[in-house]
Design a protein around this motif. Structure first.
Motif, PDB file in Angstrom:
ATOM      1  N   ASP A   1      34.120 -39.134 -25.688  1.00 16.84           N
ATOM      2  CA  ASP A   1      34.960 -37.988 -25.133  1.00 16.84           C
ATOM      3  C   ASP A   1      34.960 -37.023 -24.691  1.00 16.84           C
ATOM      4  OD1 ASP A   1      35.912 -39.030 -28.054  1.00 16.84           O
ATOM      5  OD2 ASP A   1      34.124 -37.300 -29.493  1.00 16.84           O
ATOM      6  N   GLN A   2      35.747 -36.337 -24.158  1.00 15.71           N
ATOM      7  CA  GLN A   2      35.591 -35.225 -23.219  1.00 15.71           C
ATOM      8  C   GLN A   2      35.167 -34.431 -23.926  1.00 15.71           C
ATOM      9  OE1 GLN A   2      39.292 -36.249 -20.987  1.00 15.71           O
ATOM     10  NE2 GLN A   2      38.301 -37.388 -19.381  1.00 15.71           N
ATOM     11  N   ILE A   3      34.345 -33.108 -23.262  1.00 18.92           N
ATOM     12  CA  ILE A   3      34.248 -31.540 -23.996  1.00 18.92           C
ATOM     13  C   ILE A   3      35.200 -30.254 -21.923  1.00 18.92           C
ATOM     14  CG2 ILE A   3      32.847 -30.044 -24.251  1.00 18.92           C
ATOM     15  CD1 ILE A   3      31.283 -32.609 -25.014  1.00 18.92           C
ATOM     16  N   LEU A   4      35.503 -30.216 -23.000  1.00 23.75           N
ATOM     17  CA  LEU A   4      36.350 -29.186 -21.825  1.00 23.75           C
ATOM     18  C   LEU A   4      35.615 -27.806 -21.794  1.00 23.75           C
ATOM     19  CD1 LEU A   4      38.835 -30.890 -22.089  1.00 23.75           C
ATOM     20  CD2 LEU A   4      39.949 -28.855 -21.769  1.00 23.75           C
ATOM     21  N   ILE A   5      35.424 -26.793 -21.260  1.00 22.02           N
ATOM     22  CA  ILE A   5      34.473 -26.021 -21.318  1.00 22.02           C
ATOM     23  C   ILE A   5      34.177 -24.618 -20.007  1.00 22.02           C
ATOM     24  CG2 ILE A   5      32.537 -26.430 -22.727  1.00 22.02           C
ATOM     25  CD1 ILE A   5      30.732 -25.672 -20.188  1.00 22.02           C
ATOM     26  N   SER A   6      34.872 -23.111 -21.065  1.00 29.98           N
ATOM     27  CA  SER A   6      35.178 -22.568 -20.420  1.00 29.98           C
ATOM     28  C   SER A   6      34.606 -21.665 -20.454  1.00 29.98           C
ATOM     29  CB  SER A   6      36.530 -22.038 -20.270  1.00 29.98           C
ATOM     30  OG  SER A   6      37.024 -22.247 -20.771  1.00 29.98           O
TER      31      SER A   6
ATOM     32  N   SER B   1      25.786 -34.682 -28.141  1.00 35.38           N
ATOM     33  CA  SER B   1      26.846 -34.094 -28.766  1.00 35.38           C
ATOM     34  C   SER B   1      27.378 -32.025 -28.060  1.00 35.38           C
ATOM     35  CB  SER B   1      27.442 -33.540 -30.422  1.00 35.38           C
ATOM     36  OG  SER B   1      26.674 -32.597 -31.446  1.00 35.38           O
ATOM     37  N   SER B   2      28.524 -31.903 -28.689  1.00 34.62           N
ATOM     38  CA  SER B   2      29.138 -31.087 -28.421  1.00 34.62           C
ATOM     39  C   SER B   2      27.542 -29.092 -28.462  1.00 34.62           C
ATOM     40  CB  SER B   2      30.775 -30.074 -28.366  1.00 34.62           C
ATOM     41  OG  SER B   2      30.470 -30.438 -30.247  1.00 34.62           O
ATOM     42  N   THR B   3      26.991 -29.992 -29.791  1.00 33.49           N
ATOM     43  CA  THR B   3      26.183 -29.156 -30.042  1.00 33.49           C
ATOM     44  C   THR B   3      25.850 -28.779 -28.892  1.00 33.49           C
ATOM     45  OG1 THR B   3      26.573 -29.110 -31.716  1.00 33.49           O
ATOM     46  CG2 THR B   3      25.215 -27.798 -31.976  1.00 33.49           C
ATOM     47  N   ASP B   4      25.159 -29.615 -28.395  1.00 33.91           N
ATOM     48  CA  ASP B   4      24.057 -29.707 -27.608  1.00 33.91           C
ATOM     49  C   ASP B   4      24.243 -28.326 -26.335  1.00 33.91           C
ATOM     50  OD1 ASP B   4      21.558 -31.715 -28.946  1.00 33.91           O
ATOM     51  OD2 ASP B   4      22.983 -33.101 -28.686  1.00 33.91           O
ATOM     52  N   VAL B   5      25.431 -28.907 -26.072  1.00 34.40           N
ATOM     53  CA  VAL B   5      26.196 -28.254 -24.595  1.00 34.40           C
ATOM     54  C   VAL B   5      26.258 -27.119 -25.293  1.00 34.40           C
ATOM     55  CG1 VAL B   5      27.957 -28.085 -23.006  1.00 34.40           C
ATOM     56  CG2 VAL B   5      27.297 -30.030 -23.916  1.00 34.40           C
ATOM     57  N   ASN B   6      26.622 -26.014 -26.304  1.00 35.63           N
ATOM     58  CA  ASN B   6      26.762 -25.147 -26.151  1.00 35.63           C
ATOM     59  C   ASN B   6      24.747 -23.825 -26.554  1.00 35.63           C
ATOM     60  OD1 ASN B   6      27.719 -22.468 -27.274  1.00 35.63           O
ATOM     61  ND2 ASN B   6      28.188 -22.995 -29.535  1.00 35.63           N
ATOM     62  N   LYS B   7      24.297 -25.111 -26.978  1.00 34.62           N
ATOM     63  CA  LYS B   7      22.855 -24.103 -26.880  1.00 34.62           C
ATOM     64  C   LYS B   7      22.309 -24.389 -25.640  1.00 34.62           C
ATOM     65  CE  LYS B   7      19.047 -26.669 -29.529  1.00 34.62           C
ATOM     66  NZ  LYS B   7      18.618 -27.807 -30.058  1.00 34.62           N
ATOM     67  N   ALA B   8      22.639 -25.374 -25.118  1.00 35.02           N
ATOM     68  CA  ALA B   8      21.395 -25.041 -23.170  1.00 35.02           C
ATOM     69  C   ALA B   8      22.151 -24.142 -22.905  1.00 35.02           C
ATOM     70  CB  ALA B   8      21.918 -26.768 -22.821  1.00 35.02           C
ATOM     71  N   MET B   9      23.790 -24.056 -22.846  1.00 31.27           N
ATOM     72  CA  MET B   9      24.269 -22.634 -22.478  1.00 31.27           C
ATOM     73  C   MET B   9      24.182 -21.115 -23.260  1.00 31.27           C
ATOM     74  SD  MET B   9      26.771 -23.882 -19.863  1.00 31.27           S
ATOM     75  CE  MET B   9      26.516 -24.963 -19.440  1.00 31.27           C
ATOM     76  N   PHE B  10      23.468 -21.609 -23.955  1.00 26.87           N
ATOM     77  CA  PHE B  10      23.035 -20.203 -25.103  1.00 26.87           C
ATOM     78  C   PHE B  10      22.069 -19.507 -24.114  1.00 26.87           C
ATOM     79  CE2 PHE B  10      21.692 -17.816 -28.048  1.00 26.87           C
ATOM     80  CZ  PHE B  10      23.004 -16.483 -28.130  1.00 26.87           C
ATOM     81  N   GLU B  11      20.742 -21.198 -24.007  1.00 28.86           N
ATOM     82  CA  GLU B  11      19.602 -20.382 -24.064  1.00 28.86           C
ATOM     83  C   GLU B  11      19.271 -20.125 -22.606  1.00 28.86           C
ATOM     84  OE1 GLU B  11      17.695 -24.493 -23.902  1.00 28.86           O
ATOM     85  OE2 GLU B  11      17.744 -23.962 -26.951  1.00 28.86           O
TER      86      GLU B  11
ATOM     87  N   GLY C   1      21.483 -18.436 -21.320  1.00 30.02           N
ATOM     88  CA  GLY C   1      22.547 -17.148 -21.111  1.00 30.02           C
ATOM     89  C   GLY C   1      23.517 -16.746 -20.960  1.00 30.02           C
ATOM     90  N   ILE C   2      24.582 -17.902 -21.345  1.00 26.23           N
ATOM     91  CA  ILE C   2      25.625 -18.098 -20.750  1.00 26.23           C
ATOM     92  C   ILE C   2      26.094 -18.011 -22.315  1.00 26.23           C
ATOM     93  CG2 ILE C   2      27.487 -19.633 -19.594  1.00 26.23           C
ATOM     94  CD1 ILE C   2      25.282 -20.826 -17.866  1.00 26.23           C
ATOM     95  N   VAL C   3      27.677 -17.545 -21.989  1.00 27.25           N
ATOM     96  CA  VAL C   3      28.606 -17.198 -23.522  1.00 27.25           C
ATOM     97  C   VAL C   3      29.775 -17.756 -23.342  1.00 27.25           C
ATOM     98  CG1 VAL C   3      29.194 -15.814 -25.539  1.00 27.25           C
ATOM     99  CG2 VAL C   3      26.915 -15.274 -24.230  1.00 27.25           C
ATOM    100  N   LEU C   4      30.030 -18.881 -23.599  1.00 26.94           N
ATOM    101  CA  LEU C   4      31.238 -19.761 -23.628  1.00 26.94           C
ATOM    102  C   LEU C   4      32.017 -19.197 -24.120  1.00 26.94           C
ATOM    103  CD1 LEU C   4      29.875 -23.166 -24.195  1.00 26.94           C
ATOM    104  CD2 LEU C   4      30.272 -22.324 -22.356  1.00 26.94           C
ATOM    105  N   SER C   5      33.265 -18.955 -23.203  1.00 29.88           N
ATOM    106  CA  SER C   5      34.701 -18.643 -24.218  1.00 29.88           C
ATOM    107  C   SER C   5      35.205 -19.623 -24.375  1.00 29.88           C
ATOM    108  CB  SER C   5      35.733 -18.011 -23.171  1.00 29.88           C
ATOM    109  OG  SER C   5      35.520 -18.709 -21.637  1.00 29.88           O
ATOM    110  N   GLN C   6      35.580 -20.953 -24.663  1.00 31.60           N
ATOM    111  CA  GLN C   6      35.572 -21.363 -24.741  1.00 31.60           C
ATOM    112  C   GLN C   6      35.066 -23.341 -24.990  1.00 31.60           C
ATOM    113  OE1 GLN C   6      40.345 -23.825 -24.008  1.00 31.60           O
ATOM    114  NE2 GLN C   6      39.153 -23.964 -22.687  1.00 31.60           N
ATOM    115  N   LEU C   7      35.455 -23.338 -26.295  1.00 34.96           N
ATOM    116  CA  LEU C   7      34.482 -24.988 -26.408  1.00 34.96           C
ATOM    117  C   LEU C   7      35.171 -25.732 -26.944  1.00 34.96           C
ATOM    118  CD1 LEU C   7      30.652 -26.034 -26.740  1.00 34.96           C
ATOM    119  CD2 LEU C   7      32.364 -27.236 -27.787  1.00 34.96           C
ATOM    120  N   VAL C   8      36.226 -27.037 -26.046  1.00 32.51           N
ATOM    121  CA  VAL C   8      37.193 -28.274 -26.924  1.00 32.51           C
ATOM    122  C   VAL C   8      36.835 -29.318 -26.706  1.00 32.51           C
ATOM    123  CG1 VAL C   8      38.904 -28.551 -27.010  1.00 32.51           C
ATOM    124  CG2 VAL C   8      38.510 -26.411 -26.591  1.00 32.51           C
ATOM    125  N   VAL C   9      36.349 -29.961 -27.502  1.00 33.10           N
ATOM    126  CA  VAL C   9      36.442 -31.521 -27.545  1.00 33.10           C
ATOM    127  C   VAL C   9      37.678 -32.219 -27.897  1.00 33.10           C
ATOM    128  CG1 VAL C   9      35.293 -33.626 -29.040  1.00 33.10           C
ATOM    129  CG2 VAL C   9      33.871 -31.092 -28.853  1.00 33.10           C
TER     130      VAL C   9
END
Ligand SMILES: Nc1ncnc2c1ncn2[C@@H]1O[C@H](COP(=O)(O)OP(=O)(O)OP(=O)(O)O)[C@@H](O)[C@H]1O
Ligand SMILES: [Mg+2]
Lengths: 256, 298
Positions: free
Chosen positions: B220-225, B261-271, B273-281
């Motif tokens: 799967d590809q994950i798109l983040i912005s 999974s995408s959860t790991d990406v979200n968590k890592a970004m949050f840690e 200090g980055i807040v993602l405006s978009q995360l799409v699988v």
């Protein structure tokens, strides 16, 4: 000789080969037996037919009719390689196209050697039985007819091989081979003068085993022009080379 | 790395059909190279040409930097399209014929029969074999002289699921010995599972070529912005579970290693200090990608 060993590995367990060879042997023996049993004017023909040294020419002449059978054997062996696609696999595995043709040529030599030795044994057996002259000279003075027969058998099978490489399918190749040998070329012979057609393959090969008593017939009719066996042998060798070369050329220009 | 096979604008034309059109590919030593394409795309024709049984219309090829010869053929074991054997000979006798042609040691016959699981049937004649057994025997034949390169045209054709798994495992095992494998298949999933490199063919034309991961990816590809993309890419570089990422206009496309999974990406970004405006699988099936490749430029 590695090529011949590979061929033997394939051929020896193949029933079809043995069946064709058995038919050849049985037919030859049957015909010989029948001819020796015939009595004309109270005389057994066998006694005449198997007189030395003429027996070698008579046997070779008789055997020449069965060359077609040997040709069919070669056609079966070559067309099998197409239908099993083993020809293709052998080239993939490393044989060159020259080796493919050579391997089959060695088989041809082996089969011709088999049938020539068989003739030799038949001749020895029947002449010991019937011939009145058993001197060494009588045995060997005309035995060169067997070598002419050998060249003829090889050339017939080389032509059969060419038809098989050309047509690939055994049934069609056998029909084409017999049609050429027995119908097409004889028809051509009718239309062109003897001085030319004596060089054509079937006629030249036929001259290798001249009909016994032909010289007698020629005294009463206008003789048909024929090559003498030694010259016919030269022509035979030339045709063998030609058939091998054409077979190779076919393999070279076509997909396998 | 040395090149095992170099194909240079190879073409084959049958009367009306351009079966292979100006194909150029290089196969490097040690790779498992997949030739992928739908039925009739020219895979067998291509392999037939480099194996010296189909005449080329144009173009050249070389094995190990040399023109094809007995020596190069000895270093290659090949199975083209169908298993080709003498039906009346036993499995063992058939292999002995081939061993003679290849100049391989007779002792190898038993070894390869064992390898493909046909040892108990070595005295049965080939014509009594099932399709799968024939295919295994053909595979055994390619291994006879321990070649450096295996060329396999649809090697799992006719095998049952177990057989398919075995053959794939066998291919991977052989490849792990440092051998090169060239594999033609119309099965996407096979190429994806087995190959390191792939060339995609359609109607004789090369559509795509490269490492399997780059050309085909079932992941799967994950798109983040995020507002500040440069910082995102910096963080991505440090994360151990990111397989690949590619910044696009205002998103980053990434693929993850197995088990994340995408959860790991979200968590890592949050840690970070980055807040993602978009995360799409984005789920992308292999088939969809394949069709994409095939459709492009045609
Ligand atoms: N001997 C031939 N004569 C004419 N056309 C042929 C011949 N062999 C192959 N072709 C054509 O060439 C094209 C490519 O065939 P090829 O066998 O290489 O395809 P392939 O990719 O191996 O397909 P598959 O997945 O079905 O095995 C096809 O259109 C086929 O019809
Ligand atoms: Mg194919």
């Amino acid at each position: 000789m590695n090529l011949l060993r590979i061929e033997f590995r394939k051929i020896l367990p193949y029933k079809t080969v043995w069946v064709i060879l058995a038919i050849y042997v049985v037919l030859m023996v049957l015909v010989l037996n029948a001819s020796s049993g015939i009595t004309i004017n109270g005389r057994q023909l066998g006694a005449d037919a198997f007189q030395l040294p003429g027996v070698w020419q008579r046997l070779s002449f008789l055997a020449s009719f069965f060359n077609l059978l040997l040709g069919i054997l070669i056609i079966v062996l070559v067309s099998d390689e197409y239908s099993f696609r083993t020809l293709r696999q052998q080239v993939i595995d490393g044989l060159s196209r020259v080796e493919i043709v050579l391997a089959k040529f060695y088989v041809i030599l082996a089969v011709a050697a088999f049938s020539t030795i068989f003739l030799l044994l038949l001749g020895l057996y029947f002449s010991l039985l019937y011939s009145t002259d058993h001197s060494v000279d009588a045995f060997f003075s005309q035995i060169d007819h067997l070598s002419y027969y050998f060249v003829q058998a090889v050339a017939y099978m080389a032509l059969a091989m060419l038809f098989a490489f050309l047509i690939k399918k055994s049934g069609l190749a056998i029909i084409a081979f017999i049609a050429y040998a027995k119908i097409v070329e004889p028809l051509v012979h009718l239309r062109i003068p003897d001085t030319v057609d004596k060089y054509m393959p079937m006629k030249a090969l036929g001259s290798l085993t001249p009909m016994p008593g032909q010289d007698l017939i020629d005294q009463f009719t206008t003789p048909t022009e024929q090559l003498t066996p030694p010259w016919a042998a030269v022509a035979g060798l030339f045709y063998i080379g030609l058939f091998l070369f054409l077979s190779y050329s076919l393999l070279k220009v076509r997909d396998l | 790395m040395a090149e095992v096979l170099d194909i240079n604008s190879l073409s084959k034309r049958y009367a009306a059909i351009q079966a292979v059109n100006q194909l150029s590919v290089k196969v490097e030593q040690g790779s498992i190279y997949g030739l992928l394409g739908p039925n009739g795309s020219g895979k067998t024709t291509t392999l037939g040409m480099v194996l010296d049984v189909i005449k080329t219309t144009a173009g050249t090829y070389s094995w190990f930097g040399q023109p094809s010869s007995r020596e190069t053929k000895r270093r290659v074991g090949a199975l083209l399209e169908t298993p080709n054997f003498y039906p009346y000979l036993t499995a063992q006798k058939n292999l002995e014929v081939i061993a003679d042609i290849k100049g391989a040691d007779k002792a190898n016959v038993n070894r390869v029969l064992q390898l493909v699981g046909l040892e108990s049937r070595k005295s049965s004649s080939f014509k009594g074999f099932s399709l799968g057994m024939k295919q295994r025997l053909a595979l055994a034949a390619t291994l006879l002289n321990d070649p450096e390169v295996l060329v396999l045209d649809e090697p799992t054709n006719g095998l049952d699921p177990e057989g398919i798994a075995e053959v794939r495992e066998l291919i991977l095992r052989i490849a792990s010995e440092g051998k090169t494998i060239i594999l033609a298949s119309h099965l996407l999933d096979e190429v994806e599972k087995v190959c390191t490199h792939v060339a995609v063919l359609q109607r004789g034309q090369l559509k795509a070529e490269g490492p399997v991961g780059a050309i085909l990816s079932a992941k799967d590809q994950i798109l983040i912005s995020a507002p500040n993309l440069p910082i995102v890419t910096e963080v991505l570089q440090r994360l151990p579970f990111i397989e690949a990422f590619k910044p696009e206009k205002d998103t980053v496309v990434l693929t993850l290693k197995d088990g994340y999974s995408s959860t790991d990406v979200n968590k890592a970004m949050f840690e970070a200090g980055i807040v993602l405006s978009q995360l799409v699988v984005r789920r992308k099936s292999l088939e969809a990608q394949f069709l994409e490749i095939i459709k492009s430029q045609s």
